[in-house]
Design a protein around this motif. Sequence first.
Motif, PDB file in Angstrom:
ATOM      1  N   MET A 113       0.813  -1.117  -0.039  1.00 57.84           N
ATOM      2  CA  MET A 113       0.033  -0.168  -0.127  1.00 57.84           C
ATOM      3  C   MET A 113       0.766   1.128   0.041  1.00 57.84           C
ATOM      4  SD  MET A 113      -3.152   0.944   0.075  1.00 57.84           S
ATOM      5  CE  MET A 113      -4.220   2.209   0.415  1.00 57.84           C
ATOM      6  N   LYS A 114       1.791   1.131   0.534  1.00 54.53           N
ATOM      7  CA  LYS A 114       2.709   2.503   0.911  1.00 54.53           C
ATOM      8  C   LYS A 114       3.540   2.635  -0.332  1.00 54.53           C
ATOM      9  CE  LYS A 114       6.079   4.285   3.863  1.00 54.53           C
ATOM     10  NZ  LYS A 114       7.185   4.164   5.190  1.00 54.53           N
ATOM     11  N   THR A 115       3.928   1.550  -1.022  1.00 59.27           N
ATOM     12  CA  THR A 115       4.619   1.732  -2.407  1.00 59.27           C
ATOM     13  C   THR A 115       3.574   2.359  -3.301  1.00 59.27           C
ATOM     14  OG1 THR A 115       6.147  -0.255  -1.946  1.00 59.27           O
ATOM     15  CG2 THR A 115       5.613   0.540  -4.214  1.00 59.27           C
ATOM     16  N   GLU A 116       2.556   1.829  -3.593  1.00 56.62           N
ATOM     17  CA  GLU A 116       1.484   2.506  -4.239  1.00 56.62           C
ATOM     18  C   GLU A 116       1.228   3.943  -4.005  1.00 56.62           C
ATOM     19  OE1 GLU A 116      -2.300   0.236  -4.285  1.00 56.62           O
ATOM     20  OE2 GLU A 116      -1.137  -1.567  -4.475  1.00 56.62           O
ATOM     21  N   LYS A 117       1.152   4.209  -2.939  1.00 55.12           N
ATOM     22  CA  LYS A 117       0.840   5.726  -2.308  1.00 55.12           C
ATOM     23  C   LYS A 117       2.239   6.735  -2.714  1.00 55.12           C
ATOM     24  CE  LYS A 117       0.690   8.996   1.504  1.00 55.12           C
ATOM     25  NZ  LYS A 117       0.752   9.297   3.104  1.00 55.12           N
ATOM     26  N   ASN A 118       3.364   5.942  -2.755  1.00 57.86           N
ATOM     27  CA  ASN A 118       4.692   6.822  -3.110  1.00 57.86           C
ATOM     28  C   ASN A 118       4.518   6.912  -4.682  1.00 57.86           C
ATOM     29  OD1 ASN A 118       5.590   6.793  -0.786  1.00 57.86           O
ATOM     30  ND2 ASN A 118       6.895   5.134  -0.747  1.00 57.86           N
ATOM     31  N   VAL A 119       4.047   5.897  -5.394  1.00 63.58           N
ATOM     32  CA  VAL A 119       4.172   5.998  -6.897  1.00 63.58           C
ATOM     33  C   VAL A 119       3.036   7.048  -7.507  1.00 63.58           C
ATOM     34  CG1 VAL A 119       3.179   4.812  -8.903  1.00 63.58           C
ATOM     35  CG2 VAL A 119       4.817   3.651  -7.235  1.00 63.58           C
ATOM     36  N   GLN A 120       1.858   6.975  -6.564  1.00 67.13           N
ATOM     37  CA  GLN A 120       0.882   8.150  -6.929  1.00 67.13           C
ATOM     38  C   GLN A 120       1.480   9.511  -6.605  1.00 67.13           C
ATOM     39  OE1 GLN A 120      -2.438   7.101  -4.353  1.00 67.13           O
ATOM     40  NE2 GLN A 120      -3.057   5.529  -5.774  1.00 67.13           N
ATOM     41  N   VAL A 121       2.303   9.955  -5.592  1.00 67.53           N
ATOM     42  CA  VAL A 121       2.958  11.255  -5.229  1.00 67.53           C
ATOM     43  C   VAL A 121       3.639  11.738  -6.559  1.00 67.53           C
ATOM     44  CG1 VAL A 121       4.465  12.416  -3.996  1.00 67.53           C
ATOM     45  CG2 VAL A 121       2.689  10.886  -2.720  1.00 67.53           C
ATOM     46  N   ILE A 122       4.706  10.746  -6.914  1.00 63.06           N
ATOM     47  CA  ILE A 122       5.466  10.923  -8.028  1.00 63.06           C
ATOM     48  C   ILE A 122       4.696  11.185  -9.285  1.00 63.06           C
ATOM     49  CG2 ILE A 122       7.352  10.010  -9.452  1.00 63.06           C
ATOM     50  CD1 ILE A 122       7.997  11.101  -6.407  1.00 63.06           C
ATOM     51  N   ASP A 123       3.827  10.362  -9.578  1.00 61.37           N
ATOM     52  CA  ASP A 123       3.004  10.372 -10.737  1.00 61.37           C
ATOM     53  C   ASP A 123       2.267  11.833 -10.962  1.00 61.37           C
ATOM     54  OD1 ASP A 123       1.664   9.347 -13.131  1.00 61.37           O
ATOM     55  OD2 ASP A 123      -0.219   9.407 -12.347  1.00 61.37           O
ATOM     56  N   SER A 124       1.786  12.018  -9.548  1.00 60.94           N
ATOM     57  CA  SER A 124       1.242  13.488  -9.378  1.00 60.94           C
ATOM     58  C   SER A 124       2.047  14.666  -9.828  1.00 60.94           C
ATOM     59  CB  SER A 124       0.665  13.605  -8.141  1.00 60.94           C
ATOM     60  OG  SER A 124      -0.608  12.806  -7.997  1.00 60.94           O
ATOM     61  N   LEU A 125       3.403  14.528  -9.325  1.00 67.69           N
ATOM     62  CA  LEU A 125       4.349  15.360  -9.425  1.00 67.69           C
ATOM     63  C   LEU A 125       4.620  15.428 -11.055  1.00 67.69           C
ATOM     64  CD1 LEU A 125       7.739  16.229  -7.764  1.00 67.69           C
ATOM     65  CD2 LEU A 125       7.921  15.313 -10.036  1.00 67.69           C
ATOM     66  N   TYR A 126       4.891  14.348 -11.791  1.00 67.74           N
ATOM     67  CA  TYR A 126       5.212  14.503 -13.261  1.00 67.74           C
ATOM     68  C   TYR A 126       4.044  15.154 -13.787  1.00 67.74           C
ATOM     69  CZ  TYR A 126       9.443  11.751 -12.932  1.00 67.74           C
ATOM     70  OH  TYR A 126      10.640  11.591 -12.524  1.00 67.74           O
ATOM     71  N   LYS A 127       2.596  14.916 -13.591  1.00 68.19           N
ATOM     72  CA  LYS A 127       1.686  15.628 -14.268  1.00 68.19           C
ATOM     73  C   LYS A 127       1.597  17.047 -13.875  1.00 68.19           C
ATOM     74  CE  LYS A 127      -1.199  11.219 -14.432  1.00 68.19           C
ATOM     75  NZ  LYS A 127      -2.157  10.511 -13.929  1.00 68.19           N
ATOM     76  N   ALA A 128       1.903  17.349 -12.963  1.00 66.10           N
ATOM     77  CA  ALA A 128       1.911  18.963 -12.190  1.00 66.10           C
ATOM     78  C   ALA A 128       3.141  19.409 -13.168  1.00 66.10           C
ATOM     79  CB  ALA A 128       2.006  18.928 -10.864  1.00 66.10           C
ATOM     80  N   PHE A 129       4.138  18.888 -13.186  1.00 66.52           N
ATOM     81  CA  PHE A 129       5.277  19.478 -14.094  1.00 66.52           C
ATOM     82  C   PHE A 129       4.907  19.823 -15.643  1.00 66.52           C
ATOM     83  CE2 PHE A 129       9.357  19.392 -16.529  1.00 66.52           C
ATOM     84  CZ  PHE A 129      10.013  20.346 -15.685  1.00 66.52           C
ATOM     85  N   ALA A 130       4.353  18.606 -15.972  1.00 69.13           N
ATOM     86  CA  ALA A 130       3.614  18.787 -17.487  1.00 69.13           C
ATOM     87  C   ALA A 130       2.766  20.074 -17.643  1.00 69.13           C
ATOM     88  CB  ALA A 130       3.151  17.411 -17.928  1.00 69.13           C
ATOM     89  N   THR A 131       2.111  20.313 -16.809  1.00 68.67           N
ATOM     90  CA  THR A 131       1.206  21.424 -16.811  1.00 68.67           C
ATOM     91  C   THR A 131       1.715  22.733 -16.465  1.00 68.67           C
ATOM     92  OG1 THR A 131       0.042  21.109 -14.746  1.00 68.67           O
ATOM     93  CG2 THR A 131      -0.730  19.809 -16.880  1.00 68.67           C
ATOM     94  N   GLY A 132       3.180  22.811 -15.687  1.00 65.62           N
ATOM     95  CA  GLY A 132       3.647  23.891 -15.288  1.00 65.62           C
ATOM     96  C   GLY A 132       2.941  24.408 -13.926  1.00 65.62           C
ATOM     97  N   ASP A 133       2.403  23.402 -13.037  1.00 67.71           N
ATOM     98  CA  ASP A 133       1.812  23.457 -11.980  1.00 67.71           C
ATOM     99  C   ASP A 133       2.855  23.595 -10.808  1.00 67.71           C
ATOM    100  OD1 ASP A 133       0.621  23.693  -9.456  1.00 67.71           O
ATOM    101  OD2 ASP A 133      -0.799  22.003  -9.864  1.00 67.71           O
ATOM    102  N   MET A 134       4.024  24.450 -10.580  1.00 71.52           N
ATOM    103  CA  MET A 134       5.259  24.481  -9.933  1.00 71.52           C
ATOM    104  C   MET A 134       4.724  24.500  -8.335  1.00 71.52           C
ATOM    105  SD  MET A 134       7.412  24.015 -11.965  1.00 71.52           S
ATOM    106  CE  MET A 134       8.663  23.783 -11.115  1.00 71.52           C
ATOM    107  N   ALA A 135       3.497  24.913  -8.177  1.00 73.33           N
ATOM    108  CA  ALA A 135       3.237  24.878  -6.562  1.00 73.33           C
ATOM    109  C   ALA A 135       2.919  23.527  -6.293  1.00 73.33           C
ATOM    110  CB  ALA A 135       2.012  25.801  -6.535  1.00 73.33           C
TER     111      ALA A 135
END
Length: 135
Positions: free
Chosen positions: A1-23
Amino acid sequence: MKTEKNVQVIDSLYKAFATGDMATVLGSMDSSIEWNEAESNSLADGNPYIGPDAVLKGVFTKLGENHEYFELQDVKIHGMEDDMVLATLRYDGKVKATGKTYNAQAAHLWKLSDEGKITSFQQYVDTKKLAEAEK
């Protein structure tokens, strides 16, 4: 479960970077994150960057200033043991000063805290391709 949560955090980071959401990108980082660019990368002169503000000024701002465009492509995220996440990807960019483009293979190794904040980052990239585009 923790690994899945970590993957979600990093996936969200890449999606935010792609849209310029630096916050969102910076908000996913621990206040004392230790960020290291690959050895021989021109941005490695500030290694290690400590804290989100140092990453913003020393890495992200410079990427924006030095590139006509810089995109992450083919991002694949792999959950690992010990609170680590590995991302394999490609950088697609065009350097303003030279007009040269590159498409370089890269890997990012992330480590997260128990609270789901990113505590460290290590970049691995084809630094030869980056250097050739900068000259």
